[in-house]
Design a protein around this motif. Structure first.
Motif, PDB file in Angstrom:
ATOM      1  N   ALA A  32       5.447  -2.111  -6.955  1.00 33.78           N
ATOM      2  CA  ALA A  32       4.128  -2.421  -6.378  1.00 33.78           C
ATOM      3  C   ALA A  32       4.048  -3.907  -6.019  1.00 33.78           C
ATOM      4  N   LEU A  33       4.576  -4.761  -6.891  1.00 32.23           N
ATOM      5  CA  LEU A  33       4.601  -6.199  -6.586  1.00 32.23           C
ATOM      6  C   LEU A  33       5.447  -6.466  -5.340  1.00 32.23           C
ATOM      7  N   SER A 159      -1.703 -18.278  -6.401  1.00 31.52           N
ATOM      8  CA  SER A 159      -2.022 -18.004  -5.000  1.00 31.52           C
ATOM      9  C   SER A 159      -2.715 -16.659  -4.891  1.00 31.52           C
ATOM     10  N   LEU A 160      -2.199 -15.691  -5.620  1.00 34.11           N
ATOM     11  CA  LEU A 160      -2.683 -14.310  -5.514  1.00 34.11           C
ATOM     12  C   LEU A 160      -2.805 -13.688  -6.896  1.00 34.11           C
ATOM     13  N   ILE A 161      -3.841 -12.927  -7.078  1.00 29.80           N
ATOM     14  CA  ILE A 161      -4.010 -12.129  -8.298  1.00 29.80           C
ATOM     15  C   ILE A 161      -4.019 -10.681  -7.849  1.00 29.80           C
ATOM     16  N   LEU A 162      -3.044  -9.919  -8.306  1.00 26.32           N
ATOM     17  CA  LEU A 162      -2.966  -8.503  -7.931  1.00 26.32           C
ATOM     18  C   LEU A 162      -3.354  -7.667  -9.135  1.00 26.32           C
ATOM     19  N   GLN A 163      -4.544  -7.134  -9.116  1.00 30.42           N
ATOM     20  CA  GLN A 163      -5.063  -6.356 -10.245  1.00 30.42           C
ATOM     21  C   GLN A 163      -4.712  -4.875 -10.064  1.00 30.42           C
ATOM     22  N   TRP A 202      -6.660  -5.865  -5.102  1.00 31.54           N
ATOM     23  CA  TRP A 202      -6.435  -4.736  -5.991  1.00 31.54           C
ATOM     24  C   TRP A 202      -5.193  -3.984  -5.526  1.00 31.54           C
ATOM     25  N   ILE A 203      -4.381  -3.579  -6.477  1.00 28.17           N
ATOM     26  CA  ILE A 203      -3.236  -2.727  -6.143  1.00 28.17           C
ATOM     27  C   ILE A 203      -3.753  -1.293  -6.148  1.00 28.17           C
ATOM     28  N   ALA A 204      -3.866  -0.744  -4.956  1.00 27.19           N
ATOM     29  CA  ALA A 204      -4.390   0.624  -4.845  1.00 27.19           C
ATOM     30  C   ALA A 204      -3.472   1.576  -5.607  1.00 27.19           C
ATOM     31  N   PRO A 205      -4.001   2.688  -6.061  1.00 27.89           N
ATOM     32  CA  PRO A 205      -3.153   3.631  -6.806  1.00 27.89           C
ATOM     33  C   PRO A 205      -1.836   3.892  -6.070  1.00 27.89           C
ATOM     34  N   CYS A 206      -0.733   3.713  -6.770  1.00 24.42           N
ATOM     35  CA  CYS A 206       0.576   3.815  -6.119  1.00 24.42           C
ATOM     36  C   CYS A 206       1.628   4.412  -7.048  1.00 24.42           C
TER      37      CYS A 206
END
Ligand SMILES: C[S@@+](CC[C@H](N)C(=O)[O-])C[C@H]1O[C@@H](n2cnc3c(N)ncnc32)[C@H](O)[C@@H]1O
Length: 235
Positions: A32-33, A159-163, A202-206
Motif C-alpha cells: 500500500a505504501l 511530508s505525508l501521513i498515510l492513515q 487515507w489509504i483506501a481499503p486495499c
C-alpha cells in the motif's frame, strides 16, 4: 462481561526498553505504501534500505517495487531469513551497509517498521542517511504528544501521513492472516526535497487487492491434515 483479548493487540502495547520489539508487518501494508510512493516518483530504478528487517516481511514486497533492497537488523535473523544482508544497530553503526557508507552513495529510500521504543531515533537516523526520503510505519498514536511535537514534528513534519482505513494486525513474533487488532497504524513519509508538508491522506481499503496467500506461512489448517498416530508401531 467477557472480552476477547486473545488475538487483539491492544493500544497499550508496552515493550521492555531492551526488547527487539519484533512485530512483523503484513506485506500488503508495505505494498500500500509503495503504490503511493510510485505516484511521487518511479521506484524501479531506486534503491531501498530496510534497516530493521526482522524476517523480511517488508523486504519481500519492497523488492517488488524497488530496483534493489538492502536488509539489515540488529539481530541475526538469517536462520529464518537467509537474505538478511547485514547484522547491525541502525542507530549506532555507521559502517553498514558497505556500499551505503556515506551520504553521497546512500540508499534512495529507507523504509521500515521500527521498534516502537526507538521510532523517533529511527526517523532522524533515516533522514541523515537516505537521499530521497524515508517512510516509517507507526501506530497512529505516535502523532500525538507534546514531547514528540517539540523534538520532531515542529522541527521536521512529515511530508505525508498515510492513515490506514483498515486495521493492520500485528503480533509479537509472527504473522497471522486471521488475527484482528485494536491498534491503528499509519505511514509517515519524509521526502528530502521541499514540497508537501503534513499532508494527510487515507489509504483506501486495499487489503483484499494487495494481500497474497504466499505472504503467510502455510496455515496448518490449510495443510493436508497430519495423520494421527494410530497405535501401529513403526518398523
Ligand atoms: C516491529 S519489528 C519490524 C520488523 C520488520 N521491519 C517488519 O516490519 O516485518 C522491529 C524490528 O526492529 C529490530 N530492531 C530493534 N532495534 C534495532 C536497532 N537498533 N537497529 C536495527 N534493528 C533493530 C528488531 O530486531 C525487529 O526485527
Amino acid at each position: 462481561m467477557t472480552q476477547n483479548r486473545s488475538s487483539a493487540v491492544m493500544q497499550q502495547r508496552v515493550e521492555a526498553h531492551d526488547s527487539l520489539d519484533y512485530f512483523p508487518t503484513p506485506p500488503w501494508a508495505t505494498r500500500a505504501l509503495c503504490e503511493r510512493l510510485m505516484r511521487l516518483q518511479p521506484l524501479t530504478q531506486l534503491t531501498c534500505w530496510e534497516p530493521a528487517c526482522g524476517e523480511g516481511h517488508m523486504v519481500r514486497p519492497l523488492a517488488e517495487y524497488f530496483h534493489q533492497v538492502f536488509a539489515s537488523d540488529v539481530h541475526d535473523y538469517s536462520a529464518t531469513f537467509p537474505a538478511q544482508d547485514y547484522e547491525g544497530d541502525f542507530l549506532t553503526c555507521w559502517d553498514h551497509p558497505p556500499h551505503y557508507m556515506d551520504r553521497e552513495c546512500g540508499p534512495d529510500w529507507i523504509i521500515t517498521n521500527p521498534p516502537f521504543n526507538a521510532a523517533e531515533e529511527f526517523v532522524w537516523t533515516a533522514l541523515r542517511r537516505a537521499r530521497e526520503g524515508c517512510a516509517i510505519l507507526v501506530r497512529t498514536s505516535f502523532l500525538e504528544g507534546k514531547a514528540r511535537h517539540k523534538s520532531l514534528f515542529s522541527k521536521r513534519p512529515p511530508s505525508l501521513i498515510l492513515q490506514f482505513t483498515e486495521r493492520v494486525p500485528m503480533f509479537k513474533g509472527r504473522l497471522d492472516r486471521k488475527g484482528s487488532s485494536a491498534t491503528s497504524y499509519c505511514w509517515l513519509i519524509w521526502e528530502q526535497r521541499p514540497g508537501l508538508t503534513g499532508q494527510l491522506e487515507w489509504i483506501a481499503p486495499c487489503r483484499d487487492r494487495l494481500e497474497q496467500l504466499s505472504d503467510y506461512p502455510t496455515d496448518q489448517s490449510e495443510q493436508a491434515p497430519v495423520p494421527l498416530f494410530d497405535g501401529t508401531p513403526h518398523d
